[in-house]
Scaffold this motif. Structure first.
Motif, PDB file in Angstrom:
ATOM      1  N   GLN A   1       0.852  -1.180   0.000  1.00  0.00           N
ATOM      2  CA  GLN A   1       0.000   0.000   0.000  1.00  0.00           C
ATOM      3  C   GLN A   1       0.899   1.245   0.000  1.00  0.00           C
ATOM      4  N   GLY A   2       0.362   2.376  -0.434  1.00  0.00           N
ATOM      5  CA  GLY A   2       1.135   3.616  -0.443  1.00  0.00           C
ATOM      6  C   GLY A   2       2.057   3.719  -1.656  1.00  0.00           C
ATOM      7  N   ASP A   3       3.059   4.575  -1.532  1.00  0.00           N
ATOM      8  CA  ASP A   3       3.966   4.904  -2.645  1.00  0.00           C
ATOM      9  C   ASP A   3       5.075   3.867  -2.789  1.00  0.00           C
ATOM     10  N   TRP A   4       4.996   3.090  -3.846  1.00  0.00           N
ATOM     11  CA  TRP A   4       6.065   2.129  -4.183  1.00  0.00           C
ATOM     12  C   TRP A   4       6.700   2.505  -5.528  1.00  0.00           C
ATOM     13  N   ASN A   5       6.600   3.736  -5.967  1.00  0.00           N
ATOM     14  CA  ASN A   5       7.080   4.146  -7.293  1.00  0.00           C
ATOM     15  C   ASN A   5       8.592   4.369  -7.276  1.00  0.00           C
ATOM     16  N   LEU A   6       9.331   3.324  -7.610  1.00  0.00           N
ATOM     17  CA  LEU A   6      10.781   3.434  -7.752  1.00  0.00           C
ATOM     18  C   LEU A   6      11.062   3.672  -9.233  1.00  0.00           C
ATOM     19  N   LEU A   7      11.516   4.875  -9.593  1.00  0.00           N
ATOM     20  CA  LEU A   7      11.691   5.271 -10.989  1.00  0.00           C
ATOM     21  C   LEU A   7      13.156   5.185 -11.397  1.00  0.00           C
ATOM     22  N   VAL A   8      13.376   4.616 -12.591  1.00  0.00           N
ATOM     23  CA  VAL A   8      14.723   4.464 -13.139  1.00  0.00           C
ATOM     24  C   VAL A   8      14.835   5.313 -14.398  1.00  0.00           C
ATOM     25  N   ASN A   9      15.878   6.124 -14.493  1.00  0.00           N
ATOM     26  CA  ASN A   9      16.134   6.916 -15.703  1.00  0.00           C
ATOM     27  C   ASN A   9      17.331   6.317 -16.448  1.00  0.00           C
ATOM     28  N   ASP A  10      17.090   6.003 -17.725  1.00  0.00           N
ATOM     29  CA  ASP A  10      18.146   5.440 -18.568  1.00  0.00           C
ATOM     30  C   ASP A  10      18.393   6.395 -19.726  1.00  0.00           C
ATOM     31  N   ALA A  11      19.516   7.095 -19.712  1.00  0.00           N
ATOM     32  CA  ALA A  11      19.871   8.052 -20.769  1.00  0.00           C
ATOM     33  C   ALA A  11      20.992   7.515 -21.643  1.00  0.00           C
ATOM     34  N   ARG A  12      21.114   6.192 -21.674  1.00  0.00           N
ATOM     35  CA  ARG A  12      22.212   5.599 -22.442  1.00  0.00           C
ATOM     36  C   ARG A  12      21.824   5.287 -23.885  1.00  0.00           C
ATOM     37  N   GLY A  13      20.569   5.485 -24.222  1.00  0.00           N
ATOM     38  CA  GLY A  13      20.159   5.253 -25.598  1.00  0.00           C
ATOM     39  C   GLY A  13      19.276   4.031 -25.736  1.00  0.00           C
ATOM     40  N   SER A  14      18.514   4.030 -26.825  1.00  0.00           N
ATOM     41  CA  SER A  14      17.595   2.930 -27.100  1.00  0.00           C
ATOM     42  C   SER A  14      18.351   1.604 -27.197  1.00  0.00           C
ATOM     43  N   GLY A  15      17.761   0.563 -26.611  1.00  0.00           N
ATOM     44  CA  GLY A  15      18.365  -0.760 -26.666  1.00  0.00           C
ATOM     45  C   GLY A  15      19.207  -1.112 -25.455  1.00  0.00           C
ATOM     46  N   SER A  16      19.515  -0.125 -24.606  1.00  0.00           N
ATOM     47  CA  SER A  16      20.283  -0.431 -23.398  1.00  0.00           C
ATOM     48  C   SER A  16      19.392  -1.186 -22.400  1.00  0.00           C
ATOM     49  N   LYS A  17      20.024  -1.943 -21.511  1.00  0.00           N
ATOM     50  CA  LYS A  17      19.271  -2.810 -20.597  1.00  0.00           C
ATOM     51  C   LYS A  17      19.702  -2.563 -19.156  1.00  0.00           C
ATOM     52  N   TRP A  18      18.775  -2.774 -18.237  1.00  0.00           N
ATOM     53  CA  TRP A  18      19.111  -2.675 -16.830  1.00  0.00           C
ATOM     54  C   TRP A  18      18.334  -3.698 -16.025  1.00  0.00           C
ATOM     55  N   GLN A  19      18.805  -3.930 -14.783  1.00  0.00           N
ATOM     56  CA  GLN A  19      18.166  -4.879 -13.865  1.00  0.00           C
ATOM     57  C   GLN A  19      18.153  -4.289 -12.449  1.00  0.00           C
ATOM     58  N   LEU A  20      17.015  -4.435 -11.769  1.00  0.00           N
ATOM     59  CA  LEU A  20      16.871  -3.992 -10.384  1.00  0.00           C
ATOM     60  C   LEU A  20      16.765  -5.227  -9.489  1.00  0.00           C
ATOM     61  N   THR A  21      17.594  -5.272  -8.433  1.00  0.00           N
ATOM     62  CA  THR A  21      17.525  -6.364  -7.460  1.00  0.00           C
ATOM     63  C   THR A  21      17.201  -5.792  -6.083  1.00  0.00           C
ATOM     64  N   ALA A  22      16.727  -6.674  -5.200  1.00  0.00           N
ATOM     65  CA  ALA A  22      16.397  -6.276  -3.825  1.00  0.00           C
ATOM     66  C   ALA A  22      16.875  -7.363  -2.856  1.00  0.00           C
ATOM     67  N   ARG A  23      17.293  -6.938  -1.676  1.00  0.00           N
ATOM     68  CA  ARG A  23      17.631  -7.874  -0.602  1.00  0.00           C
ATOM     69  C   ARG A  23      17.202  -7.265   0.733  1.00  0.00           C
ATOM     70  N   LEU A  24      16.946  -8.108   1.725  1.00  0.00           N
ATOM     71  CA  LEU A  24      16.537  -7.645   3.047  1.00  0.00           C
ATOM     72  C   LEU A  24      17.800  -7.443   3.879  1.00  0.00           C
ATOM     73  N   SER A  25      18.220  -6.209   3.978  1.00  0.00           N
ATOM     74  CA  SER A  25      19.474  -5.918   4.686  1.00  0.00           C
ATOM     75  C   SER A  25      19.289  -5.836   6.205  1.00  0.00           C
ATOM     76  N   LYS A  26      18.039  -5.593   6.683  1.00  0.00           N
ATOM     77  CA  LYS A  26      17.704  -5.678   8.106  1.00  0.00           C
ATOM     78  C   LYS A  26      16.389  -6.424   8.218  1.00  0.00           C
ATOM     79  N   PRO A  27      16.318  -7.431   9.090  1.00  0.00           N
ATOM     80  CA  PRO A  27      15.100  -8.250   9.164  1.00  0.00           C
ATOM     81  C   PRO A  27      13.919  -7.445   9.709  1.00  0.00           C
ATOM     82  N   MET A  28      12.698  -7.959   9.481  1.00  0.00           N
ATOM     83  CA  MET A  28      11.469  -7.321   9.944  1.00  0.00           C
ATOM     84  C   MET A  28      11.355  -7.542  11.458  1.00  0.00           C
ATOM     85  N   THR A  29      11.447  -6.451  12.240  1.00  0.00           N
ATOM     86  CA  THR A  29      11.506  -6.526  13.705  1.00  0.00           C
ATOM     87  C   THR A  29      10.401  -5.668  14.310  1.00  0.00           C
TER      88      THR A  29
END
Length: 717
Positions: free
Chosen positions: A607-635
């Motif tokens: 719920q709420g704002d989850w808008n993580l925006l990526v800007n790619d100015a490297r030109g058409s055809g370039s590729k990217w990947q977003l990864t996530a990890r839990l760096s602190k556990p849910m406490t």
């Protein structure tokens, strides 16, 4: 021995005939395919000798009307689809061959416009026997086979009706009427024009075959004979073993019906080189459309007729442009880019090493069909090397000329135009950028002809010859700032270098000529200094506009010229505009929906704002990947030692199983950019997909917090 001598003479004659045809086939010019457009005449009473004949290699096709004695051949364009428009300007061009028999040839061919009710069966016929008439009629003129005092209208009634004909008469029918009157061979008797004897040699002329005024009945030796009035007479050589180019240009009357004009040009191109010739002979005659089109339809069937008598020849036609379908033309020009793009005139001069522009302008003048699938065969002048090329259309679109199959030194560059021409997009300009060699001595470069061929029409363009003046000096340029540069988008770079001139007695100034991505930019001057060894040196600095640089690789080509027009070899700098991959927005806090625990395992959505925006100015055809990890556990907030009995999970789609996100990074978004500067929401998952929270049945109520670490990589792993 007598029989041996006769047989030997026949063999010699046959060998001579075959030799002439072999030469004709070998030299046959390129032309349009025949079968789609033409039909052989369907007249009865004798066979039609017209046929389609390929050359020796089977690559080209010609219409052969006759090739033996006592033949008659006719061929017609389909009137429904390929008619001649008498109410519009028209153009036709073709190559014609009349064998190599000189004064023994007979009888020739005729180009015919007609609205005879017989259509493809139209042919001149005799009065006495009502069979197709050959000989001097060429299959189109009236047959003078009656020697009484009958009116010329009787002769005209035996011609192809409602017609206009342009004859190519290889046999002179001017025998004195007294002894040859029974041979119907008096059309060209010079009394025709009393003092004008132009018809006493092979000739080209025109008139209306079915008009009685075309003929005149004369009297001699107690018999009547017929002469024909010739209009627009030309007297070129016909049966001389050469292919002859003919262009017909028809100008329609300002109001229809009316009187149009037909201009015919003979030998306006050289069959071997394709170049325009100075030996062209032309004539212009009036065409009263009512004589050809009495119903005022604005249309006429057109084609060729040909005939032989006891004298004969091989008559052939290769078509280049069919009237009404496509009227296209082409021109060629040469420009010296080193000399401020000045046009080089025919027999003009350029300096060795100059940068040049070969420009071919193709124009669609008129027609009922588009000029599609144009194959360009551009003849490259000697001592020129093409470096790049482009095609620019009237609608502003451009395409690059493919040079992958071209090698320096090739005499021809072939290319297929990606778009056709029509009344909506009438022009295409082919620009070939080239560099002149620097021969050891002043060198003359001959004229060239380039050809632009398509199924509906062929156009050619001649480029005049010129001379290359040897450059006796040594001018060089080099870059001192590096031949490869990386810049950020919106930024530029400064290219520096030096130039050196040896062998010149004076030089006050150099000129730097930049070309960026194939586009010539404004030149810039810089001073030179004379050195102790007599050479001249100078330093240059050049900064391209940031707005002229596109994302990715940019090619900047530089050369230097001196005040005398000498120029250096090219130097090239590669400017790589590399945009960055970055976060445009990362929410500081993301939350999952408040949920009441039920004592069973549950999946909790975002719920709420989850808008993580990526800007790619490297030109058409370039590729990217977003990864996530839990760096602190849910406490739990109120009980720091209590961790959530559950897991942070990622589900690619509702059809896939979830993956637990722990301390190891998990890919949660991948993307291929489709523009040069693109911003994408990496977390635009579906409601039941993407990142979710899973709690077990034994989870304890509370408010839990943790920490997610995002990582953006420049390509998927």
């Amino acid at each position: 021995m007598k029989w041996q001598r006769i047989w030997l003479s026949v063999l010699i004659a046959l060998a001579g005939l075959l030799s002439g045809l072999t030469v004709a086939y070998a030299a046959m010019p390129d032309g349009l395919p025949i079968a789609p457009y033409f039909k052989t005449g369907t007249f009865t009473g004798s066979s039609n000798s017209a046929t389609l004949v390929p050359n020796a290699a089977g690559e080209k096709e010609t219409v052969q009307l006759t090739n033996a004695a006592n033949q008659l051949g006719t061929i017609w364009a389909d009137k429904d689809a390929y008619y001649f428009e008498l109410n519009h300007d028209q153009k036709a061009s073709m190559w014609m061959y009349f064998d190599n028999k000189g004064g023994s040839a007979g009888d020739g061919m005729a180009f015919v416009l007609q609205n005879d009710t017989r259509g493809t069966a139209a042919v001149s016929r005799t009065k006495l026997t009502n069979v197709p008439a050959a000989g001097e009629t060429l299959g189109v003129w009236g047959s003078p086979d009656e020697y009484t005092s009958e009116s010329p209208s009787v002769v005209s009634s035996q011609a192809i009706q409602n017609s206009w004909a342009l004859e190519f008469d290889t046999f002179v029918n001017n025998q004195f009427p007294g002894s040859y009157i029974d041979k119907s061979s008096d059309f060209d008797y010079f009394i025709n024009y009393v003092t004008d004897k132009k018809t006493e040699s092979p000739h080209i002329a025109s008139n209306y075959p079915a008009q009685s005024g075309t003929y005149s009945r004369r009297y001699n030796a107690n018999q009547y004979y017929t002469v024909m009035f010739h209009k627009g007479i030309l007297n070129p050589a016909l049966s001389n073993g050469a292919w002859h180019h003919v262009t017909l240009k028809y100008t329609a009357p300002s109001s229809y019906p009316g009187t149009g004009k037909m201009t015919y040009a003979f030998d306006d191109k050289d069959a071997t080189t394709g170049l325009a010739t100075a030996a062209t002979t032309t004539a212009t005659v009036d065409i009263n459309t009512s004589n050809v089109d009495p119903q005022n339809t604005g249309k006429a069937m057109w084609g060729f007729t040909g005939s032989t008598g006891q004298s004969f020849e091989t008559n052939q036609v290769v078509f280049e442009q069919i009237p009404g379908l496509v009227d296209a033309s082409a021109t060629a020009s040469l420009y010296d880019r080193t000399e401020d793009n000045v046009q080089v005139p025919a027999n003009g001069m350029i300096m060795g090493g100059d940068r040049l522009l070969l420009q071919y302008n193709l124009t669609y003048n008129a027609g009922r069909k588009a000029w599609d699938n144009v194959q360009a065969a551009m003849t490259i002048p000697d001592n020129l090397t093409v470096t790049s090329g482009k095609v620019t259309y009237a609608d502003g679109t451009q395409a690059t000329v493919d040079l992958s199959s071209y090698q320096p030194g090739d005499k021809q560059l072939n290319a297929t135009l990606p778009k056709g021409l029509s009344m909506e997009n009438k022009t295409a300009t082919i620009s070939l950028y080239a560099t002149a060699a620097n021969p050891a001595t002043n060198t003359a470069v001959g004229m060239t002809t380039s050809k632009f061929s398509a199924p509906l029409g062929i156009a050619t363009a001649d480029l005049g010859g010129f001379s290359i003046v040897h450059s006796a000096v040594n001018l060089t340029a080099q870059v001192t700032s590096g031949n490869a540069v990386n810049v950020l988008p919106g930024k530029t770079t400064t290219v520096t270098g030096t130039a050196a001139l040896k062998g010149a007695t004076s030089n006050a100034q150099f000129t730097l000529h930049p070309t960026l991505n194939g586009q010539d930019l404004a030149p810039a001057t810089f001073d030179s200094q004379k050195q102790s060894d007599g050479s001249f040196t100078g330093q240059f600095s050049y900064q391209p506009l940031a707005s002229d640089l596109h994302l990715g690789e940019n090619k900047l080509t530089l050369y230097v010229s001196d005040a005398a027009g000498n120029s250096s070899p090219d130097v090239t700098v590669t400017i790589n505009v590399a945009g960055i991959l970055s976060y445009a927005n990362v929410p500081k806090t993301v939350t999952f929906a408040d949920t009441q625990l039920t004592g069973t395992s549950q999946q909790i959505g975002r719920q709420g704002d989850w808008n993580l925006l990526v800007n790619d100015a490297r030109g058409s055809g370039s590729k990217w990947q977003l990864t996530a990890r839990l760096s602190k556990p849910m406490t739990a907030i109120n009980q720091p030692a209590t961790q959530l009995d559950g897991d942070l999970q990622y589900r690619a789609s509702t059809a896939t199983s979830p993956v637990t996100i722990g301390t190891t990074a998990v890919p949660v978004a991948t993307h291929t950019t489709t523009s040069n500067d693109e911003t994408t929401n990496a977390t635009s998952w579906g409601a039941d997909a993407g990142m979710l929270l899973h709690v077990n049945s034994s989870a304890v109520s509370g408010t839990y917090t943790g920490e997610i670490t995002w990582n953006l990589a420049n390509a998927p792993s």
